[in-house]
Design an enzyme around this catalytic site. Structure first.
Site, mmCIF file in Angstrom:
data_model
loop_
_atom_site.group_PDB
_atom_site.id
_atom_site.type_symbol
_atom_site.label_atom_id
_atom_site.label_comp_id
_atom_site.label_asym_id
_atom_site.label_seq_id
_atom_site.Cartn_x
_atom_site.Cartn_y
_atom_site.Cartn_z
ATOM 1 N N ILE A 194 38.656 34.370 47.327
ATOM 2 C CA ILE A 194 38.853 33.984 45.919
ATOM 3 C C ILE A 194 39.967 32.941 45.816
ATOM 4 O O ILE A 194 39.892 32.015 45.005
ATOM 5 C CB ILE A 194 39.159 35.233 45.050
ATOM 6 C CG1 ILE A 194 38.000 36.245 45.185
ATOM 7 C CG2 ILE A 194 39.346 34.847 43.589
ATOM 8 C CD1 ILE A 194 38.264 37.600 44.561
ATOM 9 N N SER A 206 45.968 37.023 57.805
ATOM 10 C CA SER A 206 45.467 38.270 58.401
ATOM 11 C C SER A 206 43.966 38.427 58.163
ATOM 12 O O SER A 206 43.280 39.108 58.913
ATOM 13 C CB SER A 206 46.223 39.482 57.842
ATOM 14 O OG SER A 206 46.073 39.541 56.434
ATOM 15 N N PHE A 254 46.941 36.976 44.901
ATOM 16 C CA PHE A 254 45.724 37.508 45.529
ATOM 17 C C PHE A 254 46.017 38.287 46.807
ATOM 18 O O PHE A 254 45.170 39.043 47.270
ATOM 19 C CB PHE A 254 44.783 36.364 45.944
ATOM 20 C CG PHE A 254 44.201 35.571 44.817
ATOM 21 C CD1 PHE A 254 43.306 36.154 43.935
ATOM 22 C CD2 PHE A 254 44.526 34.232 44.644
ATOM 23 C CE1 PHE A 254 42.752 35.417 42.893
ATOM 24 C CE2 PHE A 254 43.979 33.489 43.612
ATOM 25 C CZ PHE A 254 43.089 34.076 42.737
ATOM 26 N N THR A 307 37.300 49.027 40.006
ATOM 27 C CA THR A 307 37.273 50.403 40.531
ATOM 28 C C THR A 307 38.431 51.239 39.977
ATOM 29 O O THR A 307 38.400 52.460 40.127
ATOM 30 C CB THR A 307 37.311 50.455 42.082
ATOM 31 O OG1 THR A 307 38.164 49.434 42.543
ATOM 32 C CG2 THR A 307 35.971 50.308 42.680
ATOM 33 N N TYR A 311 42.813 51.968 48.838
ATOM 34 C CA TYR A 311 42.772 50.569 48.381
ATOM 35 C C TYR A 311 42.837 50.508 46.858
ATOM 36 O O TYR A 311 43.697 49.843 46.270
ATOM 37 C CB TYR A 311 41.504 49.856 48.889
ATOM 38 C CG TYR A 311 41.203 48.610 48.091
ATOM 39 C CD1 TYR A 311 42.041 47.495 48.188
ATOM 40 C CD2 TYR A 311 40.129 48.557 47.192
ATOM 41 C CE1 TYR A 311 41.811 46.361 47.419
ATOM 42 C CE2 TYR A 311 39.893 47.433 46.430
ATOM 43 C CZ TYR A 311 40.724 46.335 46.551
ATOM 44 O OH TYR A 311 40.496 45.217 45.781
ATOM 45 N N TYR A 329 38.562 42.618 38.338
ATOM 46 C CA TYR A 329 37.338 41.949 38.778
ATOM 47 C C TYR A 329 36.211 42.957 38.910
ATOM 48 O O TYR A 329 36.394 44.030 39.463
ATOM 49 C CB TYR A 329 37.513 41.319 40.162
ATOM 50 C CG TYR A 329 38.672 40.392 40.355
ATOM 51 C CD1 TYR A 329 39.361 39.825 39.284
ATOM 52 C CD2 TYR A 329 39.083 40.053 41.648
ATOM 53 C CE1 TYR A 329 40.421 38.962 39.490
ATOM 54 C CE2 TYR A 329 40.141 39.193 41.858
ATOM 55 C CZ TYR A 329 40.818 38.660 40.780
ATOM 56 O OH TYR A 329 41.872 37.815 41.000
#
Ligand code: NAD
Ligand code: UFG
Length: 350
Positions: A12, A34, A90, A136, A159, A187
């Site tokens: 993104i 990473s 981000f 989520t 997460y 998102y």
């Protein structure tokens, strides 16, 4: 404006850099690489016809620093040398399954990393930030579409919990010091790629998410798609999600940036979705049409932690930000397919 984009070499992030540069902004990217490669930012430079600088020349429009967001000293140097107006954040680890096995890594990277970034922003008198959150955080909603006012929680993995913890930290920060200007962007399911086919999502190993998996089946790299259950209470039994073109998603960030610019103090939360849900079967058909390739599949057990269906209410973002997603499923699939094909050609040339 001059923006610091953390995680700016990622999926993104690169699309955001393109849009920011096209709009005439200057961009400083930090990323520890990473989960991305510097080559992606070189492609951003190609698309936008800009030079990719290493920070020696402060007037370059696009500058990259290989830095971890937990490296305070590096952040201090960056904030001292560049006159940054706002941060788009981000940087983070995002693999749901991996987070279950490596919770400390996820909390250290995402939560501690964000705290350090915020502390160094405060030290540099910088108080405007856009944060990448996720739908989520709503867990399994009682009804759809999901409004921003719906409760959060019912989270099943570290997460997603790291994202919710960061949201709460940002809310507390704004309460304590209202001079902060913060947007939490939740998102839905970002997919697609830049229409040039030069940048897109390039997961390492076997993809966890539907769209990258389908595209690798279409390419013949994977034999068949495993559909995680067709006995959900949805219109065709498969999971329904709100897929949004990454370029639309990025435009939502630019609208949020403009919005923050007009405020003296604000903490706002926006859904970034299209307001439309698509099932797994519908995604398979759309991708078959876009690629002209068959997508063989088998239906297997449900994936633990998956919910049946959700999509965004987009009314609030439309009304307040004046932003609305433009691209349909066909464009999302066509752009993904173009990127997949070009990426293979490019890798062969490396
Ligand atoms: P990505 O992995 O492609 O990009 C994230 C970037 O952050 C990578 O380039 C990685 O190298 C970098 N990074 C990770 N930890 C870092 C650290 N400690 N210091 C510096 N750089 C670091 O992921 P993406 O899909 O572009 O997602 C961007 C953000 O949006 C993430 O925070 C993600 O959690 C969030 N998000 C993504 C999705 C999605 O489906 N892609 C959905 C909801 C939210
Ligand atoms: N699916 C399959 N087979 C696969 C992959 C997915 O059938 O191989 C199904 C899932 O069961 C689900 C749908 O396709 O019904 C979408 O699954 P994804 O893994 O692509 O996306 P999720 O909605 O599960 O989650 C994604 C990211 C999260 C993010 C969330 C909201 O993985 O990190 O979108 O943004 F938080």
């Amino acid at each position: 404006m001059k923006l610091l984009v953390t995680g700016g070499t990622g999926y993104i992030g690169t699309h955001t850099c393109v849009e920011l540069l096209d709009q005439g902004h200057q961009v400083v990217v930090i990323d520890n690489l990473s989960n991305s490669k510097l080559g992606a930012l070189e492609r951003v430079a190609t698309i936008t016809n800009k030079k990719l600088g290493d920070g020696q020349n402060l007037i370059d429009d696009l500058i990259f620093h290989r830095t971890d967001i937990r490296d305070r000293i590096a952040l201090q140097e960056i904030f001292q040398s560049h006159n940054i107006d706002a941060v788009i954040h981000f940087a983070g680890l995002k693999a749901v399954g991996e987070s279950v096995h490596k919770p400390l890594e996820y909390y250290a990277n995402n939560v501690t990393g964000t705290i350090i970034l915020l502390e160094e922003m405060a030290r540099a008198n910088l108080s405007t930030i856009i944060f990448s959150s996720t739908a989520t955080v709503y867990g399994d909603p009682e009804t759809v579409p999901i409004l921003e006012s719906f409760p959060t929680g019912g989270i099943t993995n570290p997460y997603a919990r790291s994202k919710l913890i960061i949201e709460e930290i940002l809310k507390d920060l704004h309460k304590a010091d209202p001079s902060w200007k913060i947007c939490l962007l939740r998102y839905f399911n970002p997919v697609g790629a830049h229409p040039s086919g030069l940048i897109g999502e390039d997961p390492s190993g076997i993809p966890n998410n539907l769209m990258p998996y389908i595209s690798q089946v279409a390419l013949g790299k994977l034999e068949k798609l495993k559909i995680f259950g067709n006995d959900y209470a949805t219109r065709d039994g498969t999971g329904v999600r709100d897929y949004i073109h990454v370029v639309d998603l990025v435009k939502g960030h630019l609208a949020a940036l403009d919005y923050l610019h007009t405020k003296k103090s604000i903490l706002s939360i926006f859904n970034l979705g299209t307001g439309r849900g698509s099932s797994v079967y519908e995604m398979v058909r759309a991708f078959e049409q876009a690629s002209g390739k068959p997508i063989p599949y088998e239906v297997v057990e449900r994936r633990v932690g998956d919910v049946a269906e959700y999509w965004a209410s987009t009314e609030y973002a439309e009304r307040v930000l004046g932003w609305k997603a433009q691209y349909n499923l066909q464009t999302m699939c066509e752009d993904t397919w173009r990127w997949q094909q070009k990426n293979i050609e490019n890798k062969k040339m490396l």
